[in-house]
Design an enzyme around this catalytic site. Structure first.
Site, PDB file in Angstrom:
ATOM      1  N   HIS A 113      -8.095  -2.171  -6.548  1.00 37.24           N
ATOM      2  CA  HIS A 113      -7.815  -2.111  -8.003  1.00 37.24           C
ATOM      3  C   HIS A 113      -8.708  -3.062  -8.589  1.00 37.24           C
ATOM      4  CE1 HIS A 113      -3.625  -0.575  -6.866  1.00 37.24           C
ATOM      5  NE2 HIS A 113      -3.945  -0.709  -5.659  1.00 37.24           N
TER       6      HIS A 113
ATOM      7  N   HIS B  45      -8.785   1.645  -1.088  1.00 38.95           N
ATOM      8  CA  HIS B  45      -9.006   1.506  -2.431  1.00 38.95           C
ATOM      9  C   HIS B  45      -8.633   0.340  -3.103  1.00 38.95           C
ATOM     10  CE1 HIS B  45      -4.484   2.229  -2.033  1.00 38.95           C
ATOM     11  NE2 HIS B  45      -4.433   1.615  -3.195  1.00 38.95           N
TER      12      HIS B  45
ATOM     13  N   GLN C  90       0.813  -1.136  -0.010  1.00 41.72           N
ATOM     14  CA  GLN C  90      -0.122   0.114  -0.024  1.00 41.72           C
ATOM     15  C   GLN C  90       0.764   1.155   0.082  1.00 41.72           C
ATOM     16  OE1 GLN C  90      -2.909   0.424   3.191  1.00 41.72           O
ATOM     17  NE2 GLN C  90      -3.960   2.010   2.158  1.00 41.72           N
TER      18      GLN C  90
END
Ligand code: DGP
Length: 117
Positions: free
Chosen positions: A104, A102, A96
């Site tokens: 992907h 988030h 990270q």
């Protein structure tokens, strides 16, 4: 680690850094990764301030969690991705680099082994 509102994704959410918005709703924003690892490489981020997956699941409301993961599905559908991989890195040893949670979405080709090693 507590949330640092100066991270690049927080700046994208505030419109301080440009990003090509592919999808947006009340819970999530999606845009292409600046350094794509596959022909399709899109990031989906929640609107709220959560530094990683652990913080998101611990602190977000059920509506935010459900809304976010439904948004991930909507983005994949919008991309026309039939086969794709979801990745989230939690913590620097996991890779990270941006400390706003988030996911992907990777696809557009036959992907290699899970860790590419
Ligand atoms: P991770 O290493 O899992 O934290 O993923 C962070 C991703 O964010 C990395 O693949 C590169 C991408 N990224 C970093 N800065 C920017 C930016 O300013 N714009 C966009 N679109 N992506 C960024």
């Amino acid at each position: 680690m507590s949330y640092d509102s100066n991270n690049v994704f927080a700046k994208i959410l505030r419109g301080e850094i440009p990003a090509r918005k592919l999808y947006e709703d009340a819970f999530a924003l999606a845009f292409p990764d600046v350094a794509p690892s596959a022909p399709t490489h899109v990031l989906v981020i929640p609107k709220g301030a959560y530094e990683n997956y652990d913080a998101f699941v611990a602190r977000a409301s059920d509506a935010e969690i459900t809304g976010f993961f439904k948004a991930v599905r909507s983005v994949a559908q919008q991309l026309g991705a039939q086969h794709y991989r979801l990745i989230t890195n939690k913590g620097e040893d996991a890779g990270q680099s941006v400390h706003h949670f988030h996911v992907h979405i990777l696809g557009g080709k036959t992907l290699g082994t899970l860790l590419g090693e």
